[in-house]
Scaffold this active site. Structure first.
Site, PDB file in Angstrom:
ATOM      1  CB  SER A 165      -0.909   0.020   1.229  1.00 15.06           C
ATOM      2  OG  SER A 165      -1.571   1.266   1.294  1.00 15.06           O
ATOM      3  CE  LYS A 197     -10.318  -0.460  -2.374  1.00 13.76           C
ATOM      4  NZ  LYS A 197     -10.117   0.275  -3.630  1.00 13.76           N
ATOM      5  CG  ASP A 215     -11.648   3.607  -4.754  1.00 10.66           C
ATOM      6  OD1 ASP A 215     -10.627   4.195  -4.334  1.00 10.66           O
ATOM      7  OD2 ASP A 215     -11.936   2.445  -4.417  1.00 10.66           O
ATOM      8  CB  ALA A 241     -11.043  -0.565  -9.973  1.00 18.28           C
ATOM      9  CB  ILE A 291      -7.286   2.086 -12.640  1.00 15.45           C
ATOM     10  CG1 ILE A 291      -7.304   0.584 -12.977  1.00 15.45           C
ATOM     11  CG2 ILE A 291      -8.592   2.739 -13.020  1.00 15.45           C
ATOM     12  CD1 ILE A 291      -8.080  -0.222 -11.969  1.00 15.45           C
TER      13      ILE A 291
HETATM   14  P1  ATR Z   1     -10.383  -4.894  -8.871  1.00 18.86           P
HETATM   15  O1  ATR Z   1     -11.185  -4.946  -7.608  1.00 18.86           O
HETATM   16  O2  ATR Z   1      -9.006  -4.312  -8.680  1.00 18.86           O
HETATM   17  O3  ATR Z   1     -11.120  -4.240  -9.992  1.00 18.86           O
HETATM   18  P2  ATR Z   1     -11.056  -7.575  -9.672  1.00 18.86           P
HETATM   19  O4  ATR Z   1     -12.355  -7.456  -8.962  1.00 18.86           O
HETATM   20  O5  ATR Z   1     -10.275  -8.832  -9.522  1.00 18.86           O
HETATM   21  O6  ATR Z   1     -10.066  -6.415  -9.264  1.00 18.86           O
HETATM   22  O7  ATR Z   1     -11.317  -7.292 -11.248  1.00 18.86           O
HETATM   23  C1  ATR Z   1     -10.330  -7.442 -12.195  1.00 18.86           C
HETATM   24  C2  ATR Z   1     -10.857  -7.061 -13.591  1.00 18.86           C
HETATM   25  O8  ATR Z   1      -9.804  -7.357 -14.533  1.00 18.86           O
HETATM   26  C3  ATR Z   1     -12.070  -7.847 -14.054  1.00 18.86           C
HETATM   27  O9  ATR Z   1     -12.832  -7.074 -14.936  1.00 18.86           O
HETATM   28  C4  ATR Z   1     -11.422  -9.019 -14.806  1.00 18.86           C
HETATM   29  O10 ATR Z   1     -12.261  -9.617 -15.774  1.00 18.86           O
HETATM   30  P3  ATR Z   1     -13.268 -10.816 -15.353  1.00 18.86           P
HETATM   31  O11 ATR Z   1     -14.441 -10.164 -14.667  1.00 18.86           O
HETATM   32  O12 ATR Z   1     -13.625 -11.467 -16.626  1.00 18.86           O
HETATM   33  O13 ATR Z   1     -12.483 -11.700 -14.419  1.00 18.86           O
HETATM   34  C5  ATR Z   1     -10.277  -8.303 -15.488  1.00 18.86           C
HETATM   35  N1  ATR Z   1      -9.200  -9.236 -15.847  1.00 18.86           N
HETATM   36  C6  ATR Z   1      -8.226  -9.728 -15.040  1.00 18.86           C
HETATM   37  N2  ATR Z   1      -7.408 -10.551 -15.719  1.00 18.86           N
HETATM   38  C7  ATR Z   1      -7.860 -10.575 -17.012  1.00 18.86           C
HETATM   39  C8  ATR Z   1      -7.446 -11.229 -18.214  1.00 18.86           C
HETATM   40  N3  ATR Z   1      -6.359 -12.034 -18.233  1.00 18.86           N
HETATM   41  N4  ATR Z   1      -8.148 -11.004 -19.349  1.00 18.86           N
HETATM   42  C9  ATR Z   1      -9.232 -10.193 -19.341  1.00 18.86           C
HETATM   43  N5  ATR Z   1      -9.681  -9.554 -18.236  1.00 18.86           N
HETATM   44  C10 ATR Z   1      -9.014  -9.725 -17.086  1.00 18.86           C
END
Ligand code: ATR
Length: 282
Positions: free
Chosen positions: A19, A70, A107, A137, A222
């Site tokens: 963090s 969160k 956020d 996010a 982000i």
């Molecule tokens: P955060 O709270 O930081 O937003 P999260 O809830 O894990 O983290 O969300 C990550 C985002 O990145 C999601 O939209 C995820 O897509 P999915 O909903 O399909 O999982 C996206 N994401 C992460 N890795 C990915 C990948 N390899 N290809 C496409 N989308 C990805």
């Protein structure tokens, strides 16, 4: 100097060592001369409920909430402000006089402030936005965009059902798309946002042709490690204005600082960015 009058705040997460918030808030505390301290608190999910009960009783005025708490933290709050309820996540908590746990989410505010700082002419009512990602996010960003009354949002996610749920929860002029034919999906948009974790250090890279965006489009990420992601580099190739993710982190911290320490945090400027970057790059 820490003494009996020092105001206590902090951030709860697991793991907490990545963090950047302690560096940010303690810098602001030293600049403003406030007798306060901001502490990183490594709280395992199994101790979340108990910790939230104890923190106000041992003198904390509030905390930030970071991954992975969160969303789960909503279960343990006494008061959730309507915005955090709509977003479905909390990143800022203040403790009331009688140890009430009061949650909000800054956020989306941080996202918009960063955007307005670097793209002051972005015209919200006319804006057509492409938003990548449907995680935590994205929930905050999407809500802030709907509240800004942008004209249209194209929500793009790998898992369609997750994006549909998000669009339904938030409501507004939102259409859901998969990653297929992304070039066509983002056509004519004047704001493109990466709210996925893609491009972050240790995560897969990604970039795609952005030539179908509107001529004066703004592209923002982000992710801030690295500061200039492959996604932003691709946008720069096409001559679009790019905004990195560091500013969102800095701006989202200001309302919390004000709640806990009773003074407005200094403005986010170049000097603060440089100071934060020293730690990120070091
Ligand atoms: P955060 O709270 O930081 O937003 P999260 O809830 O894990 O983290 O969300 C990550 C985002 O990145 C999601 O939209 C995820 O897509 P999915 O909903 O399909 O999982 C996206 N994401 C992460 N890795 C990915 C990948 N390899 N290809 C496409 N989308 C990805």
């Amino acid at each position: 100097m820490i003494n009996g009058s020092t105001v206590l705040a902090g951030v709860i997460g697991w793991p907490i060592k990545y963090s950047q918030s302690p560096r940010l808030h303690n810098k602001w505390l030293s600049v403003t001369g406030i007798n306060g301290v901001y502490i990183p608190l490594n709280i395992h999910p199994s101790n979340l409920k108990e910790s939230l009960k104890v923190l106000p009783k041992i003198g904390f005025s509030g905390v930030n909430v970071t991954l992975p708490h969160k969303e789960r933290v909503l279960n343990y709050l006494d008061i959730i402000d309507p915005l955090a309820k709509r977003i479905g996540a909390v990143n800022t908590i203040r403790f009331g006089k009688n140890s009430e746990i009061i949650g909000t989410n800054t956020d989306g505010f941080g996202f918009l402030q960063n955007l307005f700082q670097y793209a002051p002419t972005w015209n919200t009512p006319k804006s057509e936005v492409a938003l990548l990602g449907a995680g935590g996010a994205s929930r905050a960003i999407l809500t802030s965009l709907v509240d800004e009354k942008v004209s249209q949002i194209r929500l793009i996610n790998r898992t369609i059902s997750r994006a549909e749920r998000l669009a339904n929860d938030v409501g507004g002029p939102i259409e859901v798309f998969s990653w297929k034919n992304i070039r066509k999906t983002i056509e004519g948009c004047d704001l493109l946002i990466n709210a996925t974790s893609l491009g972050m250090k240790g995560q897969p890279d990604f970039a795609f042709p952005m030539d179908s965006l509107a001529k004066r489009a703004v592209v923002t990420d982000i992710v801030y490690t690295p500061l200039v992601t492959p996604f932003l580099k691709e946008a720069q190739k096409f001559g679009f204005k790019t905004i990195d993710g560091l500013g969102m982190l800095l701006h989202q911290g200001r309302p919390g600082f004000n709640l806990w320490f009773g003074k407005t945090a200094p403005l986010v400027d170049k000097e603060l960015r440089t100071y934060m970057l020293e730690a990120l790059e070091g």
